[in-house]
Design a protein around this motif. Sequence first.
Motif, PDB file in Angstrom:
ATOM      1  N   ALA A 136       0.831  -1.207   0.000  1.00 10.14           N
ATOM      2  CA  ALA A 136       0.000   0.000   0.000  1.00 10.14           C
ATOM      3  C   ALA A 136       0.865   1.256   0.000  1.00 10.14           C
ATOM      4  CB  ALA A 136      -0.926  -0.013   1.218  1.00 10.14           C
ATOM      5  N   LYS A 137       1.961   1.234   0.757  1.00 12.16           N
ATOM      6  CA  LYS A 137       2.805   2.432   0.839  1.00 12.16           C
ATOM      7  C   LYS A 137       3.525   2.692  -0.481  1.00 12.16           C
ATOM      8  CE  LYS A 137       6.364  -0.341   3.135  1.00 12.16           C
ATOM      9  NZ  LYS A 137       6.982  -0.673   4.428  1.00 12.16           N
ATOM     10  N   LEU A 138       3.926   1.612  -1.192  1.00  8.91           N
ATOM     11  CA  LEU A 138       4.593   1.798  -2.475  1.00  8.91           C
ATOM     12  C   LEU A 138       3.606   2.287  -3.530  1.00  8.91           C
ATOM     13  CD1 LEU A 138       7.169   1.642  -4.063  1.00  8.91           C
ATOM     14  CD2 LEU A 138       6.744  -0.797  -4.466  1.00  8.91           C
ATOM     15  N   THR A 139       2.404   1.733  -3.527  1.00  2.39           N
ATOM     16  CA  THR A 139       1.369   2.197  -4.453  1.00  2.39           C
ATOM     17  C   THR A 139       1.056   3.677  -4.208  1.00  2.39           C
ATOM     18  OG1 THR A 139       0.402  -0.018  -4.567  1.00  2.39           O
ATOM     19  CG2 THR A 139      -0.992   1.827  -5.226  1.00  2.39           C
ATOM     20  N   ALA A 140       0.986   4.052  -2.937  1.00  2.00           N
ATOM     21  CA  ALA A 140       0.717   5.454  -2.599  1.00  2.00           C
ATOM     22  C   ALA A 140       1.869   6.346  -3.043  1.00  2.00           C
ATOM     23  CB  ALA A 140       0.487   5.597  -1.099  1.00  2.00           C
ATOM     24  N   LEU A 141       3.115   5.871  -2.877  1.00  2.00           N
ATOM     25  CA  LEU A 141       4.275   6.659  -3.287  1.00  2.00           C
ATOM     26  C   LEU A 141       4.273   6.899  -4.789  1.00  2.00           C
ATOM     27  CD1 LEU A 141       7.053   7.957  -2.626  1.00  2.00           C
ATOM     28  CD2 LEU A 141       8.059   5.718  -3.129  1.00  2.00           C
ATOM     29  N   ILE A 142       3.994   5.863  -5.573  1.00  2.00           N
ATOM     30  CA  ILE A 142       3.992   6.005  -7.032  1.00  2.00           C
ATOM     31  C   ILE A 142       2.968   7.056  -7.459  1.00  2.00           C
ATOM     32  CG2 ILE A 142       3.491   4.823  -9.200  1.00  2.00           C
ATOM     33  CD1 ILE A 142       4.599   2.245  -7.834  1.00  2.00           C
ATOM     34  N   GLY A 143       1.776   6.968  -6.906  1.00  2.00           N
ATOM     35  CA  GLY A 143       0.752   7.958  -7.244  1.00  2.00           C
ATOM     36  C   GLY A 143       1.151   9.361  -6.836  1.00  2.00           C
ATOM     37  N   HIS A 144       1.761   9.483  -5.657  1.00  2.00           N
ATOM     38  CA  HIS A 144       2.166  10.806  -5.173  1.00  2.00           C
ATOM     39  C   HIS A 144       3.257  11.404  -6.067  1.00  2.00           C
ATOM     40  CE1 HIS A 144       3.013  13.972  -2.215  1.00  2.00           C
ATOM     41  NE2 HIS A 144       4.274  13.777  -2.544  1.00  2.00           N
ATOM     42  N   LEU A 145       4.255  10.607  -6.441  1.00  2.00           N
ATOM     43  CA  LEU A 145       5.350  11.133  -7.258  1.00  2.00           C
ATOM     44  C   LEU A 145       4.857  11.559  -8.635  1.00  2.00           C
ATOM     45  CD1 LEU A 145       8.314   8.722  -6.381  1.00  2.00           C
ATOM     46  CD2 LEU A 145       7.867  11.028  -5.507  1.00  2.00           C
ATOM     47  N   ARG A 146       3.943  10.800  -9.209  1.00  2.00           N
ATOM     48  CA  ARG A 146       3.401  11.186 -10.510  1.00  2.00           C
ATOM     49  C   ARG A 146       2.696  12.541 -10.443  1.00  2.00           C
ATOM     50  NH1 ARG A 146       0.996   5.258 -12.258  1.00  2.00           N
ATOM     51  NH2 ARG A 146       2.849   4.533 -13.382  1.00  2.00           N
ATOM     52  N   LEU A 147       1.927  12.733  -9.399  1.00  2.00           N
ATOM     53  CA  LEU A 147       1.251  14.018  -9.240  1.00  2.00           C
ATOM     54  C   LEU A 147       2.241  15.137  -8.929  1.00  2.00           C
ATOM     55  CD1 LEU A 147      -1.938  12.995  -7.202  1.00  2.00           C
ATOM     56  CD2 LEU A 147      -1.849  13.824  -9.575  1.00  2.00           C
ATOM     57  N   ALA A 148       3.248  14.835  -8.109  1.00  2.00           N
ATOM     58  CA  ALA A 148       4.221  15.853  -7.705  1.00  2.00           C
ATOM     59  C   ALA A 148       5.049  16.340  -8.889  1.00  2.00           C
ATOM     60  CB  ALA A 148       5.131  15.300  -6.615  1.00  2.00           C
ATOM     61  N   PHE A 149       5.467  15.421  -9.773  1.00  2.00           N
ATOM     62  CA  PHE A 149       6.323  15.796 -10.903  1.00  2.00           C
ATOM     63  C   PHE A 149       5.509  16.323 -12.079  1.00  2.00           C
ATOM     64  CE2 PHE A 149       9.309  12.232  -9.341  1.00  2.00           C
ATOM     65  CZ  PHE A 149       9.875  13.073  -8.400  1.00  2.00           C
ATOM     66  N   GLY A 150       4.371  15.678 -12.362  1.00  2.00           N
ATOM     67  CA  GLY A 150       3.596  16.022 -13.552  1.00  2.00           C
ATOM     68  C   GLY A 150       4.245  15.447 -14.798  1.00  2.00           C
ATOM     69  N   ASP A 151       3.487  15.378 -15.886  1.00  6.62           N
ATOM     70  CA  ASP A 151       4.036  14.904 -17.163  1.00  6.62           C
ATOM     71  C   ASP A 151       3.279  15.606 -18.292  1.00  6.62           C
ATOM     72  OD1 ASP A 151       5.566  13.581 -18.978  1.00  6.62           O
ATOM     73  OD2 ASP A 151       4.728  11.589 -18.604  1.00  6.62           O
ATOM     74  N   PRO A 152       3.862  16.640 -18.930  1.00  4.55           N
ATOM     75  CA  PRO A 152       5.254  17.069 -18.763  1.00  4.55           C
ATOM     76  C   PRO A 152       5.529  17.606 -17.355  1.00  4.55           C
ATOM     77  CG  PRO A 152       4.052  18.600 -20.144  1.00  4.55           C
ATOM     78  CD  PRO A 152       3.147  17.445 -19.929  1.00  4.55           C
ATOM     79  N   PRO A 153       6.783  17.482 -16.914  1.00  3.60           N
ATOM     80  CA  PRO A 153       7.101  17.840 -15.527  1.00  3.60           C
ATOM     81  C   PRO A 153       7.068  19.338 -15.282  1.00  3.60           C
ATOM     82  CG  PRO A 153       9.095  17.250 -16.728  1.00  3.60           C
ATOM     83  CD  PRO A 153       7.948  16.944 -17.647  1.00  3.60           C
ATOM     84  N   TYR A 154       6.870  19.696 -14.026  1.00  2.82           N
ATOM     85  CA  TYR A 154       6.733  21.107 -13.669  1.00  2.82           C
ATOM     86  C   TYR A 154       7.972  21.918 -14.008  1.00  2.82           C
ATOM     87  CZ  TYR A 154       9.492  20.000  -9.451  1.00  2.82           C
ATOM     88  OH  TYR A 154      10.489  19.600  -8.587  1.00  2.82           O
ATOM     89  N   TRP A 155       9.158  21.295 -13.987  1.00  2.57           N
ATOM     90  CA  TRP A 155      10.384  22.081 -14.242  1.00  2.57           C
ATOM     91  C   TRP A 155      10.518  22.489 -15.709  1.00  2.57           C
ATOM     92  CZ3 TRP A 155      10.711  17.117 -11.956  1.00  2.57           C
ATOM     93  CH2 TRP A 155      10.974  16.052 -12.826  1.00  2.57           C
ATOM     94  N   ASP A 156       9.718  21.870 -16.606  1.00  2.00           N
ATOM     95  CA  ASP A 156       9.773  22.255 -18.022  1.00  2.00           C
ATOM     96  C   ASP A 156       8.787  23.362 -18.367  1.00  2.00           C
ATOM     97  OD1 ASP A 156      11.765  20.485 -18.600  1.00  2.00           O
ATOM     98  OD2 ASP A 156      10.509  19.023 -19.658  1.00  2.00           O
ATOM     99  N   GLU A 157       7.955  23.771 -17.428  1.00  2.00           N
ATOM    100  CA  GLU A 157       6.949  24.787 -17.720  1.00  2.00           C
ATOM    101  C   GLU A 157       7.604  26.110 -18.115  1.00  2.00           C
ATOM    102  OE1 GLU A 157       4.422  25.136 -14.351  1.00  2.00           O
ATOM    103  OE2 GLU A 157       3.557  23.122 -14.561  1.00  2.00           O
ATOM    104  N   GLY A 158       7.212  26.638 -19.241  1.00  2.00           N
ATOM    105  CA  GLY A 158       7.690  27.946 -19.669  1.00  2.00           C
ATOM    106  C   GLY A 158       9.045  27.939 -20.342  1.00  2.00           C
ATOM    107  N   LEU A 159       9.649  26.750 -20.557  1.00  2.00           N
ATOM    108  CA  LEU A 159      10.962  26.704 -21.201  1.00  2.00           C
ATOM    109  C   LEU A 159      10.815  26.628 -22.714  1.00  2.00           C
ATOM    110  CD1 LEU A 159      12.998  24.199 -18.969  1.00  2.00           C
ATOM    111  CD2 LEU A 159      12.923  26.693 -18.840  1.00  2.00           C
ATOM    112  N   PRO A 160      11.697  27.297 -23.446  1.00  2.61           N
ATOM    113  CA  PRO A 160      11.635  27.248 -24.924  1.00  2.61           C
ATOM    114  C   PRO A 160      12.317  25.983 -25.455  1.00  2.61           C
ATOM    115  CG  PRO A 160      13.418  28.690 -24.225  1.00  2.61           C
ATOM    116  CD  PRO A 160      12.743  28.210 -22.961  1.00  2.61           C
ATOM    117  N   ILE A 161      11.730  24.818 -25.149  1.00  2.00           N
ATOM    118  CA  ILE A 161      12.351  23.559 -25.533  1.00  2.00           C
ATOM    119  C   ILE A 161      12.063  23.269 -27.004  1.00  2.00           C
ATOM    120  CG2 ILE A 161      12.392  21.071 -25.092  1.00  2.00           C
ATOM    121  CD1 ILE A 161      11.574  21.658 -22.244  1.00  2.00           C
ATOM    122  N   PRO A 162      13.085  22.978 -27.811  1.00  2.65           N
ATOM    123  CA  PRO A 162      12.852  22.675 -29.235  1.00  2.65           C
ATOM    124  C   PRO A 162      11.921  21.491 -29.407  1.00  2.65           C
ATOM    125  CG  PRO A 162      15.203  23.005 -28.801  1.00  2.65           C
ATOM    126  CD  PRO A 162      14.517  22.939 -27.459  1.00  2.65           C
TER     127      PRO A 162
END
Length: 304
Positions: free
Chosen positions: A277-303
């Motif tokens: 249960a804790k691993l399943t919860a961790l996977i879900g939490h990390l996906r939401l925390a990072f996002g896809d595309p990830p939050y660190w790519d927001e606003g970047l002029p990526i080719p």
Amino acid sequence: MMKLDGIVAFVAVADRGSINEAARHLRLSKSAISERLTELERALGASLLQRNSRQLALTEDGLTFLERARRIVVEANEAADELAQRRGEVSGPLRIAGPRGFGDQHLGAALYGFMARYPDVAVTADFDDRISEAAGGYDAVIRIMAGELPKLAVQPLTTSRRTLVAAPAYLEQYGRPTSIDDLTRHKAIHYMERGPDDWAFKSENELLIARVAPRLRVTSCMAMREAAIAGLGIAMLPTFHTHKALKAGALEIIDIGTAPDLTQIVIAYPNDPRPSAKLTALIGHLRLAFGDPPYWDEGLPIPA
């Protein structure tokens, strides 16, 4: 009578090759590990380890006992997880490993949020680029990689994008490359454990290689970023390392007309049809925390 903590200590020492490393992993003192090993050997009536000042090795009895000891530890952890899952609880110890740079900048903060959400989980986070891709000793490992991990279950979390970057001052002095041929006339900052001093790019269905002479070779992506900001050359780095410098204008992305370099960030764990249960919860939490595309790519002029 054998005690479980002695078996856990023995497996940790065998897997890590030293009492020091086992103590660090289990967050115990060296003397506590030694005492547990001695007590286990007394209970078994056998010597499991040969100890001297330079090295530690398993005896024949130790090698025989190790396989069963590993199964005992795994089954004990699984039993505890199953009971917690039956009760719907996200609780207990969780051992995570991941790359140092990504851990320091992104994974750590995500884990802290996870722990705030689940206060009964106790996390051990080991950030080290040299940790094996095997999940031995850990509930899960975070990896930035293509391909498969044998014998492990793998789930994607988000995507890492690597781009060529350089400081504005460097580009003003040496010019902005617009093709792979242009790159060969520039100065490079390379990661020295990644193999030859090459950069690989995809152009349609073709793999193109640029060999760029290094100005600096180093084993830290964060040091590479700082060297690029200082104007020492061009670096190929993931945007999770460079996003703040890019948004601040300290670095600029270089577009040479090739496809973006994309790699999955994944979580891998021992292959089990029913993760805890804790691993399943961790996977879900990390996906939401990072996002896809990830939050660190927001606003970047990526080719594109």
